[in-house]
Scaffold this motif. Structure first.
Motif, PDB file in Angstrom:
ATOM      1  N   ASP A 341      -6.011  39.555 -19.604  1.00 62.29           N
ATOM      2  CA  ASP A 341      -6.110  40.396 -18.421  1.00 62.29           C
ATOM      3  C   ASP A 341      -7.240  39.867 -17.529  1.00 62.29           C
ATOM      4  O   ASP A 341      -8.323  39.547 -18.017  1.00 62.29           O
ATOM      5  CB  ASP A 341      -6.406  41.836 -18.848  1.00 62.29           C
ATOM      6  CG  ASP A 341      -6.491  42.785 -17.674  1.00 62.29           C
ATOM      7  OD1 ASP A 341      -5.621  42.717 -16.789  1.00 62.29           O
ATOM      8  OD2 ASP A 341      -7.456  43.583 -17.635  1.00 62.29           O
ATOM      9  N   ARG A 342      -6.979  39.757 -16.220  1.00 64.93           N
ATOM     10  CA  ARG A 342      -7.964  39.266 -15.252  1.00 64.93           C
ATOM     11  C   ARG A 342      -8.652  37.999 -15.787  1.00 64.93           C
ATOM     12  O   ARG A 342      -9.864  37.960 -15.959  1.00 64.93           O
ATOM     13  CB  ARG A 342      -9.007  40.347 -14.935  1.00 64.93           C
ATOM     14  CG  ARG A 342      -8.417  41.608 -14.325  1.00 64.93           C
ATOM     15  CD  ARG A 342      -9.466  42.698 -14.079  1.00 64.93           C
ATOM     16  NE  ARG A 342     -10.132  43.072 -15.314  1.00 64.93           N
ATOM     17  CZ  ARG A 342     -11.435  42.897 -15.532  1.00 64.93           C
ATOM     18  NH1 ARG A 342     -12.197  42.354 -14.612  1.00 64.93           N
ATOM     19  NH2 ARG A 342     -11.980  43.269 -16.683  1.00 64.93           N
ATOM     20  N   PRO A 343      -7.890  36.961 -16.023  1.00 63.41           N
ATOM     21  CA  PRO A 343      -8.440  35.778 -16.725  1.00 63.41           C
ATOM     22  C   PRO A 343      -9.509  35.034 -15.954  1.00 63.41           C
ATOM     23  O   PRO A 343     -10.341  34.353 -16.564  1.00 63.41           O
ATOM     24  CB  PRO A 343      -7.207  34.898 -16.945  1.00 63.41           C
ATOM     25  CG  PRO A 343      -6.275  35.295 -15.851  1.00 63.41           C
ATOM     26  CD  PRO A 343      -6.478  36.767 -15.667  1.00 63.41           C
ATOM     27  N   ASP A 344      -9.506  35.125 -14.617  1.00 60.95           N
ATOM     28  CA  ASP A 344     -10.497  34.400 -13.834  1.00 60.95           C
ATOM     29  C   ASP A 344     -11.769  35.211 -13.609  1.00 60.95           C
ATOM     30  O   ASP A 344     -12.650  34.785 -12.858  1.00 60.95           O
ATOM     31  CB  ASP A 344      -9.900  33.991 -12.481  1.00 60.95           C
ATOM     32  CG  ASP A 344      -8.780  32.977 -12.644  1.00 60.95           C
ATOM     33  OD1 ASP A 344      -8.920  32.080 -13.498  1.00 60.95           O
ATOM     34  OD2 ASP A 344      -7.760  33.088 -11.945  1.00 60.95           O
ATOM     35  N   THR A 345     -11.860  36.378 -14.249  1.00 56.56           N
ATOM     36  CA  THR A 345     -13.034  37.240 -14.143  1.00 56.56           C
ATOM     37  C   THR A 345     -13.868  37.146 -15.417  1.00 56.56           C
ATOM     38  O   THR A 345     -13.328  37.287 -16.521  1.00 56.56           O
ATOM     39  CB  THR A 345     -12.618  38.708 -13.918  1.00 56.56           C
ATOM     40  OG1 THR A 345     -11.889  38.800 -12.689  1.00 56.56           O
ATOM     41  CG2 THR A 345     -13.835  39.621 -13.850  1.00 56.56           C
ATOM     42  N   LEU A 346     -15.160  36.906 -15.264  1.00 53.40           N
ATOM     43  CA  LEU A 346     -16.069  36.935 -16.411  1.00 53.40           C
ATOM     44  C   LEU A 346     -16.322  38.383 -16.793  1.00 53.40           C
ATOM     45  O   LEU A 346     -16.806  39.180 -15.988  1.00 53.40           O
ATOM     46  CB  LEU A 346     -17.393  36.244 -16.051  1.00 53.40           C
ATOM     47  CG  LEU A 346     -18.450  36.178 -17.159  1.00 53.40           C
ATOM     48  CD1 LEU A 346     -17.993  35.268 -18.286  1.00 53.40           C
ATOM     49  CD2 LEU A 346     -19.790  35.705 -16.600  1.00 53.40           C
ATOM     50  N   ASP A 347     -15.983  38.738 -18.032  1.00 51.53           N
ATOM     51  CA  ASP A 347     -16.124  40.116 -18.510  1.00 51.53           C
ATOM     52  C   ASP A 347     -16.766  40.078 -19.893  1.00 51.53           C
ATOM     53  O   ASP A 347     -16.079  39.898 -20.907  1.00 51.53           O
ATOM     54  CB  ASP A 347     -14.752  40.807 -18.558  1.00 51.53           C
ATOM     55  CG  ASP A 347     -14.827  42.236 -19.077  1.00 51.53           C
ATOM     56  OD1 ASP A 347     -15.949  42.740 -19.294  1.00 51.53           O
ATOM     57  OD2 ASP A 347     -13.753  42.849 -19.267  1.00 51.53           O
TER      58      ASP A 347
END
Length: 433
Positions: A341-347
């Protein structure tokens, strides 16, 4: 270009691969490949032609597929070029018989010999030494207010740690640092300084093995010798190659984990605050979770090491012929929206995170527990001691090292409020013995 179907037409222009712009940010190009040509036949800068596997499901399949051999002798050079497919200098240095280049049953035998040195429990006992090295390296620049984190922390930390594990005497470890530095700066060829460095390292390891046979210690090389003496067949070439690959592959992955991880935190202020909170609260679980996300988001290994088809097989709808080289793009698989999920977001609070940063299957990175420990310790100590850390140059001036397998920065200049100098100026590598 044999047996390679043309990808379907797209309104998006095909991105360039392997130029300097790509090296700085390969993720848009990988996104295009996942959508339009997920198993992509290409010519690499070395001249070798190979398949790039970019989707998570295909990558996971390829990493575990026993029809994809690790042995470079399976490479059909006549069909796909004669470019270099190994680690810098290793062909000329007779260091080919190591875990990255062999298949079962030899792989099973050699991996069993060293696996006990890298279990999480064994690595945990090494944690005080990693913390000691980290503290002393940071001491070396904390009072100055500026540093190059690659050359002053990320690079020396794993070199000294792995030298300790192997049993390299403290007085010889700076030589290893010099040789490894030559390879990491100029990787890609066997000539000049790289070839000389590998030759020196090979000669030193051979001599060290002889010395350890006479005077064994509590280290990995001595353990390999004892295992061989107790019935496990291990040639001297295999022992030297094992030490070489543990040093080379082990240190560069940690260099890049620390460098890429620091940069990702500096570029994402909200996630940096979360990380800082975990450091301030001394929360090991949150720190461990954060390191896993940094490994997924911009990990140290861009492409898994070479594989070669031993028979015709189908991968992602493409026909892979015998002898074809296959490169699994870990960096792309770990940004696949079909899996994350939201792979280009650092979480940093991402809970489900089955990333492939250290591979999958029987060739899963043996040194992953040590690399995680070093990354967690270095990043935690760095942001704990220097909480106002910031880039000392514009982001656009950062340069990434060339190369195919690893992904890492050439340098990472930072600045911060100087920390009062600490006593005990003992060098980071020193350890009485």
């Amino acid at each position: 270009m044999p047996h390679c179907p043309v990808p379907h037409e797209s309104a998006d222009p095909r991105p360039a691969l392997f130029d300097w712009e790509f090296a700085a940010d390969p993720y848009p190009a990988y996104s295009w490949l996942r959508r339009h040509d997920p198993v992509h036949w290409t010519r690499l800068p070395s001249g070798v032609e190979a398949w790039l596997v970019t989707r998570y499901a295909d990558a996971r399949q390829a990493l575990a597929d026993q029809r994809l051999s690790k042995n470079p002798q399976r490479h059909s050079e006549a069909a796909h070029g004669r470019g270099k497919v190994g680690i810098p200098g290793e062909r000329s240095a007779n260091l080919m018989t190591h875990l990255l280049n062999i298949d079962p049953p030899d792989h099973t035998r050699l991996r069993r010999l060293v696996s006990k040195a890298f279990t999480p429990r064994t690595v945990a006992r090494f944690e005080p030494r990693v913390q000691e090295l980290t503290d002393r390296l940071i001491d070396g620049f904390a009072a100055r207010g500026e540093a190059d984190l690659i050359h002053e922390l990320a690079f020396p930390l794993p070199i000294y740690a792995i030298c300790d594990l192997l049993g390299v005497p403290a007085q010889d470890q700076d030589d290893f640092r010099e040789w490894a530095g030559m390879m990491i700066r100029h990787g890609g060829g066997t000539r000049g300084g790289v070839g000389r460095s590998v030759k020196k390292m090979r000669g030193y390891l051979a001599e060290l093995i002889h010395r350890k046979r006479r005077e064994p210690g509590e280290d990995l090389i001595s353990a390999l010798i004892r295992a061989s003496d107790h019935g496990e067949h291990l040639t001297e070439n295999e022992a030297a190659a094992m030490a070489f690959i543990l040093l080379f592959a082990g240190f560069e992955t940690t260099v890049n984990l620390i460098g890429n991880g620091t940069l990702a935190l500096l570029r994402n202020p909200g996630q940096r605050r979360l990380f800082q909170g975990a450091v301030d609260q001394r929360d090991p679980d949150r720190l461990a979770l954060a390191v896993e996300e940094l490994l997924r988001y911009d990990g140290p290994v861009e492409l898994a090491t070479w594989r070669f088809a031993t028979e015709e097989l189908t991968l992602g709808g493409r026909t892979v012929a015998p002898g074809d080289p296959v490169l699994v793009v870990l960096a792309s698989a770990d940004r696949d929206p079909e899996r994350f999920d939201r792979p280009d977001t650092l979480d940093l609070e991402r809970r489900e995170n089955p990333h492939l940063g250290y591979g999958h299957g029987i060739h899963y990175c043996l040194g992953a527990p040590l690399a995680r420990l070093e990354g967690r310790t270095a990043l935690g100590s760095l942001f704990g001691r220097l909480p106002d850390l910031e880039l000392a140059v514009p982001d656009g001036e950062l340069r990434w090292r060339g190369g195919l397998i690893m992904r890492g920065l050439r340098a990472l200049p930072v600045r911060f409020a100087p920390e009062p100098a600490r006593p005990d100026p003992k060098p980071a590598r020193a350890r009485e013995s």
